[in-house]
Design an enzyme around this catalytic site. Structure first.
Site, PDB file in Angstrom:
ATOM      1  N   THR A 220       7.939-146.688 -14.216  1.00 44.42           N
ATOM      2  CA  THR A 220       7.488-145.295 -14.205  1.00 44.42           C
ATOM      3  C   THR A 220       6.608-144.982 -15.406  1.00 44.42           C
ATOM      4  O   THR A 220       5.543-144.371 -15.271  1.00 44.42           O
ATOM      5  CB  THR A 220       8.699-144.339 -14.162  1.00 44.42           C
ATOM      6  OG1 THR A 220       9.395-144.529 -12.927  1.00 44.42           O
ATOM      7  CG2 THR A 220       8.257-142.887 -14.271  1.00 44.42           C
TER       8      THR A 220
ATOM      9  N   CYS B 291      14.266-143.873  -5.316  1.00 43.88           N
ATOM     10  CA  CYS B 291      13.799-142.694  -6.038  1.00 43.88           C
ATOM     11  C   CYS B 291      13.788-141.449  -5.162  1.00 43.88           C
ATOM     12  O   CYS B 291      13.664-140.337  -5.655  1.00 43.88           O
ATOM     13  CB  CYS B 291      12.400-142.951  -6.600  1.00 43.88           C
ATOM     14  SG  CYS B 291      12.390-144.204  -7.904  1.00 43.88           S
TER      15      CYS B 291
END
Length: 382
Positions: A70, A325
């Site tokens: 990320t 996610c």
């Protein structure tokens, strides 16, 4: 217990955990310190960097450490936007990117950047032929993942690279989190790729560690400033134990996959063959060379994905909805929407993600349990 959620995260190798613990205990210096304890830490840091670079066959100076995928995606996208905004504010991403890319692009859009989305076909592959039409004089970045994390499509990075050869000033960013160690490096780290992102916990390393490949000659603004670490490009005291463990994990992972070449693919093919025998099961992954060997995505329409996940969990079998996610947010994966899959099928989709540690016995046990659940759900749905 049967663990089939390896795309979300993998169990750390015992040898890697041992490396992490021993490094944490023995190396107490800050690699930025001038004394010998600092020098010890710095030498280990650079040794790990060299090992990773050699495994990727890139220059040592092209590896920069991060906290994971990320951060890497955010850094490359925002770093490009900051660095190149004087030359243009147009960004292109595919319609099937991880939220670390798509949500970052949306944030940049709110800051005045323009966003174009490269569509995908009904199988989940980006339409390369439409890329050229999207490129403008103001385009500064193209971002396309190497392997889709939801259905396993291996994106045509080579073909995209050929298009972008005609546009040398555009940054080409590839999220390679699901590709490394699973798909041939030549398929996603071409000479035209400028930046690639990796996360250690996807290949049996520790969580909270990752790295990016940054081609020499490309410019990127720092995302984190302050301490001057990583050649003043990524400030913050380096996680030496995590970085050393990451280098070892990557080497072990590549070696194990080479030793057991084709094994995960065989398990995937068996699962797809067995699931295809159910007339009401919709398969989104395929048993072809342009799909990654470790991902099987399917749906039992009428049964929401989270219901299937929890029903299998009661039998100690762990899978996920289409993206870890997205799971807790209870949102449907972006890939299936981009493929224009009907809502009823998309909301029922689940993902099995395999690893070299999984066995045929586990896959067979999964099919036994799935058959029982299938009969149960058929009765419930009438």
């Amino acid at each position: 217990m049967i663990y089939f959620d390896n795309s979300a995260t993998t169990a750390i190798y015992p040898q890697v955990l041992d490396t992490y613990i021993k490094t944490s205990q023995r190396i107490i210096g800050n690699p930025s310190s001038l004394h010998e304890l600092g020098n010890q830490a710095y030498r280990l840091l650079e040794q790990a960097r060299k090992q990773i670079a050699e495994l990727l066959a890139v220059d040592t100076g092209e590896i920069f450490f991060t906290s994971g995928g990320t951060e890497g995606d955010n850094w490359i996208m925002k770093g490009t936007a900051i660095e190149k905004q004087a030359f243009g504010k147009h960004i292109i991403i595919s319609g099937i990117e991880h939220p670390a890319v798509s949500e970052t692009a949306a944030q940049l859009e709110k800051l005045g950047f323009e966003l174009s989305v490269l569509p995908v076909d009904e199988r989940g592959f980006v339409r390369v032929e439409e890329l050229r039409a999207l490129i403008r004089k103001e385009t500064i970045l193209v971002s396309v993942m190497a392997v889709n994390n939801e259905i396993g499509t291996i994106q045509p990075i080579k073909a995209i690279s050929e298009v972008l050869e005609e546009f040398p000033t555009i940054h080409f960013h590839v999220d390679a989190v699901q590709a490394i160690g699973k798909v041939s490096k030549e398929d996603w780290l071409t000479s035209r790729v400028d930046f690639a992102v990796f996360s250690a916990h996807k290949f049996h390393g520790p969580k909270g560690v990752g790295f990016i490949y940054w081609k020499k000659g490309r410019k990127l603004a720092p995302l984190l400033t302050g301490g001057g670490q990583e050649e003043n490009q990524r400030s913050g005291t380096e996680n030496i134990a995590g970085i050393v463990a990451t280098a070892r994990a990557l080497r072990l992972y590549i070696e194990k996959n080479q030793e057991r070449e084709g094994r995960v693919e065989q398990l995937r093919d068996y699962l797809l063959e067995q699931l295809s025998g159910y007339t009401n099961v919709r398969l989104f992954s395929e048993s072809t060379t342009d799909f990654a060997p470790h991902i099987v995505c399917f749906a039992l329409p009428g049964i929401r994905g989270e219901v299937m996940v929890h029903a299998l969990e009661e039998k100690q079998i762990f899978i996920s909805t289409t993206s870890a996610c997205s799971s807790r947010k209870k949102t449907v994966g972006s890939t299936l929407h981009a493929m224009r899959i009907p809502e009823g099928e998309a909301s029922a989709a689940v993902r099995i993600s395999l690893d070299e540690s999984n066995t045929l016995a586990e896959v067979e046990q999964f099919m036994i349990i799935f058959n029982q659940l299938h009969k149960k759900f058929l009765k419930i749905n009438g």
